[in-house]
Motif scaffolding. Sequence first.
Motif, PDB file in Angstrom:
ATOM      1  N   ASP A 247       0.834  -1.203   0.000  1.00 34.38           N
ATOM      2  CA  ASP A 247       0.000   0.000   0.000  1.00 34.38           C
ATOM      3  C   ASP A 247       0.869   1.254   0.000  1.00 34.38           C
ATOM      4  OD1 ASP A 247      -2.657  -1.282   0.389  1.00 34.38           O
ATOM      5  OD2 ASP A 247      -1.715  -1.981   2.237  1.00 34.38           O
ATOM      6  N   ARG A 248       2.055   1.106   0.604  1.00 31.51           N
ATOM      7  CA  ARG A 248       2.944   2.265   0.736  1.00 31.51           C
ATOM      8  C   ARG A 248       4.378   1.772   0.696  1.00 31.51           C
ATOM      9  NH1 ARG A 248       3.820   5.713   5.737  1.00 31.51           N
ATOM     10  NH2 ARG A 248       2.736   3.978   6.726  1.00 31.51           N
ATOM     11  N   MET A 249       5.252   2.611   0.171  1.00 31.27           N
ATOM     12  CA  MET A 249       6.669   2.279   0.093  1.00 31.27           C
ATOM     13  C   MET A 249       7.474   3.367   0.794  1.00 31.27           C
ATOM     14  SD  MET A 249       8.990   1.605  -3.312  1.00 31.27           S
ATOM     15  CE  MET A 249       8.361  -0.053  -3.562  1.00 31.27           C
ATOM     16  N   VAL A 250       8.454   2.924   1.574  1.00 32.22           N
ATOM     17  CA  VAL A 250       9.362   3.852   2.245  1.00 32.22           C
ATOM     18  C   VAL A 250      10.775   3.548   1.762  1.00 32.22           C
ATOM     19  CG1 VAL A 250      10.429   4.418   4.453  1.00 32.22           C
ATOM     20  CG2 VAL A 250       7.942   4.236   4.290  1.00 32.22           C
ATOM     21  N   PHE A 251      11.474   4.568   1.295  1.00 29.75           N
ATOM     22  CA  PHE A 251      12.872   4.407   0.897  1.00 29.75           C
ATOM     23  C   PHE A 251      13.753   4.985   1.998  1.00 29.75           C
ATOM     24  CE2 PHE A 251      16.766   6.136  -1.066  1.00 29.75           C
ATOM     25  CZ  PHE A 251      17.312   4.952  -1.537  1.00 29.75           C
ATOM     26  N   MET A 252      14.637   4.137   2.534  1.00 30.42           N
ATOM     27  CA  MET A 252      15.550   4.553   3.598  1.00 30.42           C
ATOM     28  C   MET A 252      16.981   4.573   3.084  1.00 30.42           C
ATOM     29  SD  MET A 252      14.193   2.505   6.995  1.00 30.42           S
ATOM     30  CE  MET A 252      15.589   3.090   7.990  1.00 30.42           C
ATOM     31  N   ASP A 253      17.753   5.489   3.618  1.00 31.01           N
ATOM     32  CA  ASP A 253      19.184   5.512   3.330  1.00 31.01           C
ATOM     33  C   ASP A 253      19.876   6.263   4.463  1.00 31.01           C
ATOM     34  OD1 ASP A 253      21.524   4.986   1.915  1.00 31.01           O
ATOM     35  OD2 ASP A 253      21.459   6.914   0.878  1.00 31.01           O
ATOM     36  N   GLY A 254      21.005   5.731   4.900  1.00 29.32           N
ATOM     37  CA  GLY A 254      21.783   6.405   5.929  1.00 29.32           C
ATOM     38  C   GLY A 254      21.044   6.588   7.241  1.00 29.32           C
ATOM     39  N   GLY A 255      20.114   5.676   7.536  1.00 26.46           N
ATOM     40  CA  GLY A 255      19.417   5.732   8.814  1.00 26.46           C
ATOM     41  C   GLY A 255      18.272   6.710   8.894  1.00 26.46           C
TER      42      GLY A 255
ATOM     43  N   ASN B 204       8.169   7.871 -10.205  1.00 29.11           N
ATOM     44  CA  ASN B 204       8.442   9.312 -10.182  1.00 29.11           C
ATOM     45  C   ASN B 204       9.122   9.707  -8.869  1.00 29.11           C
ATOM     46  OD1 ASN B 204       8.406  11.977 -11.087  1.00 29.11           O
ATOM     47  ND2 ASN B 204       6.380  12.368 -10.199  1.00 29.11           N
ATOM     48  N   PRO B 205      10.293   9.116  -8.578  1.00 27.23           N
ATOM     49  CA  PRO B 205      10.970   9.440  -7.324  1.00 27.23           C
ATOM     50  C   PRO B 205      11.383  10.907  -7.293  1.00 27.23           C
ATOM     51  CG  PRO B 205      12.433   8.191  -8.771  1.00 27.23           C
ATOM     52  CD  PRO B 205      11.074   8.177  -9.408  1.00 27.23           C
ATOM     53  N   GLN B 206      11.206  11.526  -6.131  1.00 27.24           N
ATOM     54  CA  GLN B 206      11.469  12.960  -6.009  1.00 27.24           C
ATOM     55  C   GLN B 206      12.885  13.263  -5.518  1.00 27.24           C
ATOM     56  OE1 GLN B 206       8.969  15.290  -7.019  1.00 27.24           O
ATOM     57  NE2 GLN B 206       8.321  13.282  -7.812  1.00 27.24           N
ATOM     58  N   HIS B 207      13.441  12.364  -4.717  1.00 27.39           N
ATOM     59  CA  HIS B 207      14.736  12.643  -4.097  1.00 27.39           C
ATOM     60  C   HIS B 207      15.868  12.067  -4.963  1.00 27.39           C
ATOM     61  CE1 HIS B 207      17.967  12.751  -1.108  1.00 27.39           C
ATOM     62  NE2 HIS B 207      17.221  13.583  -0.406  1.00 27.39           N
ATOM     63  N   PRO B 208      16.953  12.806  -5.156  1.00 26.78           N
ATOM     64  CA  PRO B 208      18.063  12.308  -5.982  1.00 26.78           C
ATOM     65  C   PRO B 208      18.605  10.961  -5.501  1.00 26.78           C
ATOM     66  CG  PRO B 208      18.360  14.647  -5.523  1.00 26.78           C
ATOM     67  CD  PRO B 208      17.184  14.209  -4.705  1.00 26.78           C
ATOM     68  N   ARG B 209      18.625  10.734  -4.188  1.00 34.08           N
ATOM     69  CA  ARG B 209      19.148   9.466  -3.676  1.00 34.08           C
ATOM     70  C   ARG B 209      18.242   8.310  -4.066  1.00 34.08           C
ATOM     71  NH1 ARG B 209      21.430   5.888  -3.621  1.00 34.08           N
ATOM     72  NH2 ARG B 209      22.489   4.673  -2.018  1.00 34.08           N
TER      73      ARG B 209
ATOM     74  N   LEU C  19      17.184   3.544  -7.536  1.00 34.36           N
ATOM     75  CA  LEU C  19      16.291   2.829  -8.457  1.00 34.36           C
ATOM     76  C   LEU C  19      16.936   2.625  -9.820  1.00 34.36           C
ATOM     77  CD1 LEU C  19      12.888   4.491  -7.498  1.00 34.36           C
ATOM     78  CD2 LEU C  19      13.617   2.132  -7.045  1.00 34.36           C
ATOM     79  N   GLU C  20      17.746   3.577 -10.236  1.00 37.68           N
ATOM     80  CA  GLU C  20      18.464   3.400 -11.515  1.00 37.68           C
ATOM     81  C   GLU C  20      19.417   2.205 -11.436  1.00 37.68           C
ATOM     82  OE1 GLU C  20      20.416   7.052 -12.505  1.00 37.68           O
ATOM     83  OE2 GLU C  20      18.526   8.122 -12.852  1.00 37.68           O
ATOM     84  N   SER C  21      19.931   1.943 -10.253  1.00 34.83           N
ATOM     85  CA  SER C  21      20.896   0.839 -10.105  1.00 34.83           C
ATOM     86  C   SER C  21      20.235  -0.515  -9.975  1.00 34.83           C
ATOM     87  CB  SER C  21      21.797   1.083  -8.879  1.00 34.83           C
ATOM     88  OG  SER C  21      21.079   0.892  -7.677  1.00 34.83           O
TER      89      SER C  21
END
Length: 256
Positions: A220-228, A242-247, A252-254
């Motif tokens: 239902d929802r996705m959370v992307f985490m990085d660096g805590g 349509n990801p908004q954050h460069p990270r 996702l490109e990788s």
Amino acid sequence: MSENELMVDARGVRKWFGSNEVLKSISLTIPRGEVLSLLGPSGSGKSTFLRCINHLESIDGGRIYVDDELIGYKQRGDKIHEMKPREIAKQRRKIGMVFQRFNLFPHMTALGNIIDAPIGVNGESKAEATAHARELLERVGLADKADAYPAQLSGGQQQRVAIARALAMKPKLMLFDEPTSALDPELVGDVLDVMRDLAKSGMTMIVVTHEIGFSREVADRMVFMDGGVVVEAGAPRDVLDNPQHPRTQAFLESVL
């Protein structure tokens, strides 16, 4: 949203391993019946956060509530104190967890693995636990494997037994920590099918996974985490397409 509509309410959760701050004030709420997918690179804190929810890891700051109950701690005045192991174990009964590695007892059959905790922890009769275990084995497509030992089962079959074992405790919340990452690719589908069925039944689920297609279809929802930290959150379609954050974009490109 009122608090009693939330299954998980994490408030400013912090966790250090030595001098490394792995979780940097994570705040997340998961409503009852929601399937949340946690995405991110290795070392981003996803699995640690999952383990904090059922207090397999203690936290160094913040609060985690499951079903309106503070997990792992008791509050006295302005201070919180860690519970005793027996009290923590009691809280864990309503939180099922499925790991990367199946963690089945090798000396027990599939049926034996599933009935062990309901009898030993919940005090169910052997007849009651066995009947429920057979229903669960049928549900995960392994009705004919009740008497098989883990060594006689494929990795995918062992993982489905592990899911049945978690469900045997009748949890309110299921946590999945990369449940397919240790499996051969051809064995992944059967495990994901069981998880799809579980999601359709209304189970609240938090899934750490790199199975992008599964997350898109089931979450239902996705959370992307990085660096805590939580970098981005939203509907899976929005985060993936349509990801908004460069990270998020770079990650996702990788992987896509």
